[in-house]
Write a protein that holds these residues in place. Structure first.
Motif, PDB file in Angstrom:
ATOM      1  N   PHE A  24       0.816  -1.220   0.000  1.00  0.00           N
ATOM      2  CA  PHE A  24       0.000   0.000   0.000  1.00  0.00           C
ATOM      3  C   PHE A  24       0.849   1.269   0.000  1.00  0.00           C
ATOM      4  O   PHE A  24       0.361   2.330  -0.378  1.00  0.00           O
ATOM      5  N   PRO A  27       1.655   2.050  -4.039  1.00  0.00           N
ATOM      6  CA  PRO A  27       0.637   2.792  -4.807  1.00  0.00           C
ATOM      7  C   PRO A  27       0.514   4.258  -4.393  1.00  0.00           C
ATOM      8  O   PRO A  27       0.295   5.117  -5.239  1.00  0.00           O
ATOM      9  N   TYR A  30       3.441   6.025  -6.012  1.00  0.00           N
ATOM     10  CA  TYR A  30       3.209   6.074  -7.452  1.00  0.00           C
ATOM     11  C   TYR A  30       2.152   7.131  -7.794  1.00  0.00           C
ATOM     12  O   TYR A  30       2.348   7.965  -8.680  1.00  0.00           O
ATOM     13  N   ASN A  31       1.025   7.099  -7.082  1.00  0.00           N
ATOM     14  CA  ASN A  31      -0.054   8.058  -7.354  1.00  0.00           C
ATOM     15  C   ASN A  31       0.351   9.479  -6.974  1.00  0.00           C
ATOM     16  O   ASN A  31      -0.066  10.436  -7.625  1.00  0.00           O
ATOM     17  N   SER A  47      -5.362   6.354  -1.727  1.00  0.00           N
ATOM     18  CA  SER A  47      -4.183   5.515  -1.479  1.00  0.00           C
ATOM     19  C   SER A  47      -3.431   5.996  -0.239  1.00  0.00           C
ATOM     20  O   SER A  47      -2.850   5.186   0.489  1.00  0.00           O
ATOM     21  N   ALA A 100     -10.862   2.534  -8.215  1.00  0.00           N
ATOM     22  CA  ALA A 100     -10.187   1.986  -7.037  1.00  0.00           C
ATOM     23  C   ALA A 100     -11.007   2.204  -5.776  1.00  0.00           C
ATOM     24  O   ALA A 100     -10.966   1.385  -4.854  1.00  0.00           O
ATOM     25  N   ALA A 149      -4.376  -3.243  -3.544  1.00  0.00           N
ATOM     26  CA  ALA A 149      -3.129  -2.531  -3.833  1.00  0.00           C
ATOM     27  C   ALA A 149      -2.894  -2.435  -5.342  1.00  0.00           C
ATOM     28  O   ALA A 149      -2.481  -1.392  -5.851  1.00  0.00           O
ATOM     29  N   LEU A 150      -3.186  -3.506  -6.058  1.00  0.00           N
ATOM     30  CA  LEU A 150      -3.007  -3.506  -7.509  1.00  0.00           C
ATOM     31  C   LEU A 150      -3.944  -2.515  -8.185  1.00  0.00           C
ATOM     32  O   LEU A 150      -3.538  -1.752  -9.070  1.00  0.00           O
ATOM     33  N   LEU A 152      -5.207   0.117  -6.900  1.00  0.00           N
ATOM     34  CA  LEU A 152      -4.780   1.486  -6.600  1.00  0.00           C
ATOM     35  C   LEU A 152      -3.723   1.970  -7.587  1.00  0.00           C
ATOM     36  O   LEU A 152      -3.623   3.160  -7.853  1.00  0.00           O
ATOM     37  N   ILE A 153      -2.951   1.051  -8.137  1.00  0.00           N
ATOM     38  CA  ILE A 153      -1.927   1.436  -9.109  1.00  0.00           C
ATOM     39  C   ILE A 153      -2.526   1.579 -10.501  1.00  0.00           C
ATOM     40  O   ILE A 153      -2.312   2.582 -11.181  1.00  0.00           O
ATOM     41  N   ASN A 155      -5.930   1.380 -11.415  1.00  0.00           N
ATOM     42  CA  ASN A 155      -7.239   2.037 -11.427  1.00  0.00           C
ATOM     43  C   ASN A 155      -8.126   1.530 -12.566  1.00  0.00           C
ATOM     44  O   ASN A 155      -8.784   2.304 -13.258  1.00  0.00           O
TER      45      ASN A 155
END
Length: 180
Positions: A24, A27, A30-31, A47, A100, A149-150, A152-153, A155
């Motif tokens: 977590f 993401p 990354y976001n 996130s 997400a 979690a996936l 969130l990356i 979307n």
């Protein structure tokens, strides 16, 4: 037959908890990097909530800070507080809700149900024998966390939950799906 597998998983539970927490953190970072110059920061905000929730839960259990006397009941409370925070954050959001967001609500609700089932089995029924609920709990919670979690990356609606939600709650779309 499955009991040795579950006992082996309980031996690496600390490492899995750290892995999920990092799942977590990534993401969020990354976001955060992707939305520096964007107006729509909904995915970054949710996130952040998930990262803080899972990080605080990890520290809480490492410090053996248990509120209710049962880890499972504390996890239910943590999941419900996270759901409440996500809903409050997203209610006043101007843009449409991210894909997400729905996956997080579904995953946290599933986790809360699984934690409550384990609380009922372990504390109320005082059941220490390995049975299918333990397997569903172990696989379901870990899978749910990884999928959240996936999503969130990326979307994206990878399981079709948003499409199902729209079909169930929007009459026009459900009638259009029946016609096809």
């Amino acid at each position: 037959m499955l009991q040795p597998v579950f006992m082996a998983l309980s031996a690496v539970n600390d490492y899995l908890s750290i892995f999920i927490t990092w799942a977590f953190v990534v993401p969020f970072l990354y976001n955060f990097a992707c939305t520096i110059n964007c107006r729509n920061k909904h995915v970054m905000h949710i996130s952040l909530v998930m990262m803080l929730s899972y990080t605080l839960s990890l520290f809480m259990f490492k410090a053996s800070f248990i509120l209710t006397g049962s880890i499972y009941l504390d996890l239910v409370i943590a999941d419900l507080l996270t759901i409440f925070t996500l809903v409050c954050l997203s209610c006043n959001y101007k843009h449409s809700k991210a894909t997400a967001y729905y996956y997080l609500l579904f995953g946290l609700t599933l986790n809360a149900i699984l934690h409550m089932a384990m609380y009922y089995d372990y504390v109320v029924l005082v059941s220490y024998d390995c049975w299918w609920l333990w397997g569903v709990y172990g696989v379901g919670q870990f899978s749910s966390d990884l999928i959240m979690a996936l999503v969130l990356i990326i979307n994206k609606d990878i399981l079709g939950l948003v499409k199902l939600k729209r079909a169930l709650f929007n009459r026009g779309e459900s009638q259009a799906m029946v016609r096809k």
